[in-house]
Motif scaffolding. Structure first.
Motif, PDB file in Angstrom:
ATOM      1  N   ASN A 274      53.815   3.042 110.807  1.00  0.00           N
ATOM      2  CA  ASN A 274      54.075   4.408 110.329  1.00  0.00           C
ATOM      3  C   ASN A 274      53.403   4.696 108.987  1.00  0.00           C
ATOM      4  O   ASN A 274      53.734   5.669 108.310  1.00  0.00           O
ATOM      5  N   GLY A 275      52.458   3.836 108.609  1.00  0.00           N
ATOM      6  CA  GLY A 275      51.694   4.061 107.385  1.00  0.00           C
ATOM      7  C   GLY A 275      52.470   3.850 106.106  1.00  0.00           C
ATOM      8  O   GLY A 275      52.141   4.428 105.063  1.00  0.00           O
ATOM      9  N   VAL A 276      53.524   3.013 106.167  1.00  0.00           N
ATOM     10  CA  VAL A 276      54.372   2.750 105.005  1.00  0.00           C
ATOM     11  C   VAL A 276      54.186   1.301 104.552  1.00  0.00           C
ATOM     12  O   VAL A 276      54.267   0.376 105.360  1.00  0.00           O
ATOM     13  N   GLU A 277      53.907   1.108 103.267  1.00  0.00           N
ATOM     14  CA  GLU A 277      53.761  -0.244 102.724  1.00  0.00           C
ATOM     15  C   GLU A 277      55.131  -0.906 102.578  1.00  0.00           C
ATOM     16  O   GLU A 277      56.164  -0.224 102.519  1.00  0.00           O
ATOM     17  N   VAL A 278      55.132  -2.242 102.498  1.00  0.00           N
ATOM     18  CA  VAL A 278      56.384  -3.000 102.380  1.00  0.00           C
ATOM     19  C   VAL A 278      56.357  -3.854 101.117  1.00  0.00           C
ATOM     20  O   VAL A 278      55.465  -4.692 100.943  1.00  0.00           O
ATOM     21  N   ASN A 279      57.332  -3.610 100.248  1.00  0.00           N
ATOM     22  CA  ASN A 279      57.513  -4.463  99.068  1.00  0.00           C
ATOM     23  C   ASN A 279      58.832  -5.203  99.230  1.00  0.00           C
ATOM     24  O   ASN A 279      59.894  -4.594  99.291  1.00  0.00           O
ATOM     25  N   ALA A 280      58.766  -6.532  99.310  1.00  0.00           N
ATOM     26  CA  ALA A 280      59.984  -7.337  99.479  1.00  0.00           C
ATOM     27  C   ALA A 280      60.567  -7.670  98.110  1.00  0.00           C
ATOM     28  O   ALA A 280      59.855  -8.076  97.203  1.00  0.00           O
ATOM     29  N   PHE A 281      61.889  -7.463  97.967  1.00  0.00           N
ATOM     30  CA  PHE A 281      62.548  -7.787  96.695  1.00  0.00           C
ATOM     31  C   PHE A 281      63.899  -8.400  97.005  1.00  0.00           C
ATOM     32  O   PHE A 281      64.470  -8.165  98.086  1.00  0.00           O
ATOM     33  N   THR A 282      64.575  -9.041  96.073  1.00  0.00           N
ATOM     34  CA  THR A 282      63.942  -9.796  95.004  1.00  0.00           C
ATOM     35  C   THR A 282      63.847 -11.223  95.530  1.00  0.00           C
ATOM     36  O   THR A 282      64.866 -11.887  95.681  1.00  0.00           O
ATOM     37  N   GLU A 283      62.648 -11.660  95.871  1.00  0.00           N
ATOM     38  CA  GLU A 283      62.432 -12.926  96.576  1.00  0.00           C
ATOM     39  C   GLU A 283      61.854 -13.964  95.618  1.00  0.00           C
ATOM     40  O   GLU A 283      60.899 -13.683  94.893  1.00  0.00           O
ATOM     41  N   ASN A 284      62.442 -15.164  95.647  1.00  0.00           N
ATOM     42  CA  ASN A 284      62.037 -16.205  94.697  1.00  0.00           C
ATOM     43  C   ASN A 284      61.664 -17.505  95.403  1.00  0.00           C
ATOM     44  O   ASN A 284      62.291 -17.881  96.395  1.00  0.00           O
ATOM     45  N   GLY A 285      60.666 -18.194  94.873  1.00  0.00           N
ATOM     46  CA  GLY A 285      60.271 -19.493  95.396  1.00  0.00           C
ATOM     47  C   GLY A 285      58.967 -19.426  96.173  1.00  0.00           C
ATOM     48  O   GLY A 285      58.742 -18.517  96.975  1.00  0.00           O
ATOM     49  N   LYS A 286      58.101 -20.406  95.925  1.00  0.00           N
ATOM     50  CA  LYS A 286      56.762 -20.415  96.514  1.00  0.00           C
ATOM     51  C   LYS A 286      56.787 -20.414  98.040  1.00  0.00           C
ATOM     52  O   LYS A 286      56.015 -19.702  98.692  1.00  0.00           O
ATOM     53  N   GLU A 287      57.690 -21.183  98.648  1.00  0.00           N
ATOM     54  CA  GLU A 287      57.766 -21.245 100.105  1.00  0.00           C
ATOM     55  C   GLU A 287      58.160 -19.895 100.695  1.00  0.00           C
ATOM     56  O   GLU A 287      57.635 -19.474 101.734  1.00  0.00           O
ATOM     57  N   VAL A 288      59.095 -19.214 100.025  1.00  0.00           N
ATOM     58  CA  VAL A 288      59.534 -17.881 100.487  1.00  0.00           C
ATOM     59  C   VAL A 288      58.374 -16.892 100.377  1.00  0.00           C
ATOM     60  O   VAL A 288      58.122 -16.095 101.286  1.00  0.00           O
ATOM     61  N   TRP A 289      57.651 -16.945  99.253  1.00  0.00           N
ATOM     62  CA  TRP A 289      56.520 -16.045  99.058  1.00  0.00           C
ATOM     63  C   TRP A 289      55.472 -16.235 100.150  1.00  0.00           C
ATOM     64  O   TRP A 289      54.991 -15.273 100.738  1.00  0.00           O
ATOM     65  N   GLU A 290      55.119 -17.486 100.392  1.00  0.00           N
ATOM     66  CA  GLU A 290      54.098 -17.799 101.398  1.00  0.00           C
ATOM     67  C   GLU A 290      54.523 -17.271 102.768  1.00  0.00           C
ATOM     68  O   GLU A 290      53.720 -16.689 103.502  1.00  0.00           O
ATOM     69  N   ARG A 291      55.792 -17.444 103.112  1.00  0.00           N
ATOM     70  CA  ARG A 291      56.295 -16.990 104.409  1.00  0.00           C
ATOM     71  C   ARG A 291      56.224 -15.472 104.526  1.00  0.00           C
ATOM     72  O   ARG A 291      55.785 -14.928 105.548  1.00  0.00           O
ATOM     73  N   LEU A 292      56.663 -14.772 103.466  1.00  0.00           N
ATOM     74  CA  LEU A 292      56.672 -13.305 103.498  1.00  0.00           C
ATOM     75  C   LEU A 292      55.263 -12.725 103.588  1.00  0.00           C
ATOM     76  O   LEU A 292      55.014 -11.782 104.350  1.00  0.00           O
ATOM     77  N   PHE A 293      54.334 -13.270 102.810  1.00  0.00           N
ATOM     78  CA  PHE A 293      52.966 -12.755 102.850  1.00  0.00           C
ATOM     79  C   PHE A 293      52.299 -13.069 104.189  1.00  0.00           C
ATOM     80  O   PHE A 293      51.477 -12.295 104.683  1.00  0.00           O
ATOM     81  N   LYS A 294      52.670 -14.203 104.781  1.00  0.00           N
ATOM     82  CA  LYS A 294      52.146 -14.541 106.101  1.00  0.00           C
ATOM     83  C   LYS A 294      52.642 -13.544 107.147  1.00  0.00           C
ATOM     84  O   LYS A 294      51.936 -13.202 108.099  1.00  0.00           O
TER      85      LYS A 294
END
Length: 309
Positions: A274-294
């Motif tokens: 639907n043309g909407v960007e996604v910002n995930a908050f408030t997420e902490n930790g390298k493994e969590v970041w890698e998973r979300l960006f993947k």
């Protein structure tokens, strides 16, 4: 602070020993009570000393390995430092913001309140109580009064306590950086009259329209922002139905959905379709970041940007 506590403990030990010797020979009850008090002082001093000594003030990015990992993550992903680097400095202060820029963070998230005389100040809470030498609500304090307040909590890495910055002060600094700023309009506990209009004017004054995202969980605030500026991006803070949030974004021209508990592959796909960007908050930790960006999120807002473990 460490030296001061150590001196108190050492002097107390000496007096404690001397009094105990006196008690042994004279057997006086009053002296015994004094020694019990001194024993308590010694115990508290050593406990406080150990607590202060174990406070972490080490910047993990000083090691080569951490710096390399930080650079890798920066090149690959987009982070918003939640309230600046609030793990090392008082949250939502210029020290925390400047540290985020120093570490190469591409984005900063901050929160906006308004004083009694209509000045926009940066703070997560509508109250000045947390970690300061004052108390009250921003809506009841003049900006002159707010300027006198000192933020004590989290200032252990600073030579003097921080202050509550105004949005004007922040934008004056941000215009000379490449930072993208997520400004959350805090119109939940109170509705600050004209806060949206004033915020947009300040952002326009410093030429930051293309480097600012206004976010809020109040759709009315975002609607007003869109009316004052067609250039700035907006983000709806979703805490309910993701499908309803996407529909709302479409109706109001909101460009992003800021979501926490609802982050899933389905959520991300629905938003992007639907043309909407996604910002995930408030997420902490390298493994969590890698998973979300993947999974495909466009950005992550994090409390512990500097912590790579």
């Amino acid at each position: 602070m460490n030296i001061f506590l150590a001196i108190i403990a050492l002097l107390s030990i000496i007096v404690y020993i001397v009094l105990n010797i006196s008690i042994y020979f004279k057997r006086k009850v009053a002296m015994k009570r004094i020694t019990n008090l001194l024993f308590l002082i010694i115990t508290v001093s050593f406990f406080s000393f150990s607590c202060v000594s174990t406070q972490s003030t080490v910047d993990p990015t000083k090691t080569l390995e951490s710096k390399q990992e930080l650079m890798r993550l920066n090149r690959k992903y987009f982070f918003f430092a939640h309230k600046g680097i609030s793990s090392l400095y008082p949250e939502n202060t210029m020290s925390a913001f400047k540290e985020a820029a120093r570490l190469g963070c591409k984005g900063i998230e901050l929160d906006l309140q308004q004083t009694y005389d209509g000045v926009l100040v940066i703070s997560h809470s509508p109250s000045t109580w947390g970690g300061t030498n004052s108390f009250g609500d921003f809506k009841d304090c003049t900006f002159a009064e707010v300027q006198k307040m000192k933020i004590i909590e989290g200032s252990q890495n600073l030579s003097k306590p921080e202050h509550f910055p105004s949005l004007e002060e922040y934008c004056q600094w941000a215009k000379n950086t490449n930072i993208i700023t997520n400004i959350e309009i805090k119109s939940y506990d109170f509705y600050y009259k004209d806060i949206e209009k004033k915020a947009v004017k300040i952002v326009q004054k410093y030429g930051l329209e293309d480097r600012v995202i206004f976010s809020s969980g109040n759709p009315f605030s975002l609607w007003l922002i869109r009316n004052y500026s067609k250039k700035v991006k907006t983000g709806y803070i979703d805490k309910g139905s993701i499908k309803g949030a996407i529909q709302l974004c479409g109706q109001l021209g909101i460009t992003a959905c800021h979501t926490g508990d609802n982050v899933s592959q389905e959520t991300i796909n629905l938003c992007h379709e639907n043309g909407v960007e996604v910002n995930a908050f408030t997420e902490n930790g390298k493994e969590v970041w890698e998973r979300l960006f993947k999974m495909g999120v466009d950005s992550v807002t994090t409390d512990f940007y500097y912590a790579l473990d």
